[in-house]
Write an enzyme that holds these catalytic residues in place. Sequence first.
Site, PDB file in Angstrom:
ATOM      1  CB  SER A   1      -0.982   0.002   1.171  1.00 16.66           C
ATOM      2  OG  SER A   1      -0.316   0.149   2.398  1.00 16.66           O
TER       3      SER A   1
ATOM      4  NE  ARG B   1      20.109 -11.710   7.981  1.00 19.38           N
ATOM      5  CZ  ARG B   1      18.809 -11.500   7.837  1.00 19.38           C
ATOM      6  NH1 ARG B   1      18.344 -10.779   6.842  1.00 19.38           N
ATOM      7  NH2 ARG B   1      17.955 -12.007   8.688  1.00 19.38           N
TER       8      ARG B   1
ATOM      9  NE  ARG C   1      15.850 -11.346   3.697  1.00 19.64           N
ATOM     10  CZ  ARG C   1      16.303 -12.446   4.289  1.00 19.64           C
ATOM     11  NH1 ARG C   1      15.523 -13.159   5.070  1.00 19.64           N
ATOM     12  NH2 ARG C   1      17.552 -12.835   4.123  1.00 19.64           N
TER      13      ARG C   1
ATOM     14  CG  LEU D   1      18.567  -4.247   3.455  1.00 20.68           C
ATOM     15  CD1 LEU D   1      18.203  -2.826   3.047  1.00 20.68           C
ATOM     16  CD2 LEU D   1      18.671  -5.153   2.226  1.00 20.68           C
TER      17      LEU D   1
ATOM     18  CG  HIS E   1       9.467   1.494  12.162  1.00 16.32           C
ATOM     19  ND1 HIS E   1       9.654   0.130  12.034  1.00 16.32           N
ATOM     20  CD2 HIS E   1       9.164   1.725  13.465  1.00 16.32           C
ATOM     21  CE1 HIS E   1       9.486  -0.437  13.219  1.00 16.32           C
ATOM     22  NE2 HIS E   1       9.189   0.512  14.093  1.00 16.32           N
TER      23      HIS E   1
ATOM     24  CG  ASP F   1      13.208  -0.242  12.556  1.00 14.07           C
ATOM     25  OD1 ASP F   1      13.227  -0.180  11.317  1.00 14.07           O
ATOM     26  OD2 ASP F   1      12.621  -1.157  13.169  1.00 14.07           O
TER      27      ASP F   1
ATOM     28  CD  GLU G   1       3.004   3.087   7.600  1.00  7.11           C
ATOM     29  OE1 GLU G   1       3.810   2.703   8.445  1.00  7.11           O
ATOM     30  OE2 GLU G   1       2.496   2.320   6.746  1.00  7.11           O
TER      31      GLU G   1
HETATM   32  C1  GAR Z   1       3.841  -0.526   6.784  1.00  9.26           C
HETATM   33  O1  GAR Z   1       2.992  -0.263   7.864  1.00  9.26           O
HETATM   34  C2  GAR Z   1       5.278  -0.200   7.130  1.00  9.26           C
HETATM   35  O2  GAR Z   1       5.400   0.883   8.027  1.00  9.26           O
HETATM   36  C3  GAR Z   1       5.718  -1.479   7.786  1.00  9.26           C
HETATM   37  O3  GAR Z   1       5.138  -2.495   7.010  1.00  9.26           O
HETATM   38  C4  GAR Z   1       3.896  -2.023   6.495  1.00  9.26           C
HETATM   39  C5  GAR Z   1       3.867  -2.328   5.018  1.00  9.26           C
HETATM   40  O4  GAR Z   1       2.601  -2.107   4.495  1.00  9.26           O
HETATM   41  N1  GAR Z   1       7.136  -1.574   7.809  1.00  9.26           N
HETATM   42  C6  GAR Z   1       7.823  -2.113   8.818  1.00  9.26           C
HETATM   43  O5  GAR Z   1       7.288  -2.594   9.780  1.00  9.26           O
HETATM   44  C7  GAR Z   1       9.324  -2.081   8.630  1.00  9.26           C
HETATM   45  N2  GAR Z   1       9.984  -2.315   9.880  1.00  9.26           N
HETATM   46  P1  GAR Z   1       2.385  -2.022   2.936  1.00  9.26           P
HETATM   47  O6  GAR Z   1       3.014  -3.289   2.323  1.00  9.26           O
HETATM   48  O7  GAR Z   1       0.907  -1.990   2.762  1.00  9.26           O
HETATM   49  O8  GAR Z   1       3.068  -0.773   2.447  1.00  9.26           O
END
Ligand code: GAR
Length: 193
Positions: A14, A66, A92, A94, A110, A146, A175
């Site tokens: 998304s 990795r 993942r 990195l 995040h 993070d 987001e």
């Molecule tokens: C989002 O909420 C993003 O902040 C989180 O994964 C989701 C992805 O949603 N990311 C993390 O947790 C990274 N540590 P999406 O695939 O719908 O964009």
Amino acid sequence: MSARVAILISGRGSNLRALCEAMKADDFPAEPVLVLSNRPGAGGLEYAKAEGLPHAVIDHTLFYSRDSFDAALQDALLAARPDIICLAGFMRLLTPGFVEKWKGKLVNIHPSLLPKYPGLNTHQRALDAGDTEAGCTVHHVVPEMDAGEIIGQTRVPIRPGDTAEMLETRVREAEHALYPACLRKLVDQSSRG
Ligand code: GAR
């Protein structure tokens, strides 16, 4: 000049969609040049296909380390020549060597108000702590998880009776506005040198 943006995903996509829709605006100084997923079944790949965006899968389960996965990632990215790499739900870690190569060009979103709640289960952790607000953060990627310099943050309220799912939905909406705004900020900053 339009900045070249690669977007790395693992799932729903998304945020990928929000970034790419924002980049369609005539005055947006960036364009998507690659969508890359480490999971063949990532929902975001469907969006990339439907939009005719260059996309690729590098399935991490096929790599023995990795380092070898990140080397394949590096090859794909070098071919796409991105100015900026957006991690958008890319789940993942990195390697430090990879992160170092893209220093200053690699950003992540995040779902918490960093430095609070790095890692997973951010929404449940915020609820368990009795927090009254949550949010999301776009930040530079550094080898520590993070932890990089913050580019932008949005706060959302936590309401009585919220579940982790309700909070996740509210944060995710935030987001979708924050990430394109931060991408624009980053491109503007880098074009000013
Ligand atoms: C989002 O909420 C993003 O902040 C989180 O994964 C989701 C992805 O949603 N990311 C993390 O947790 C990274 N540590 P999406 O695939 O719908 O964009």
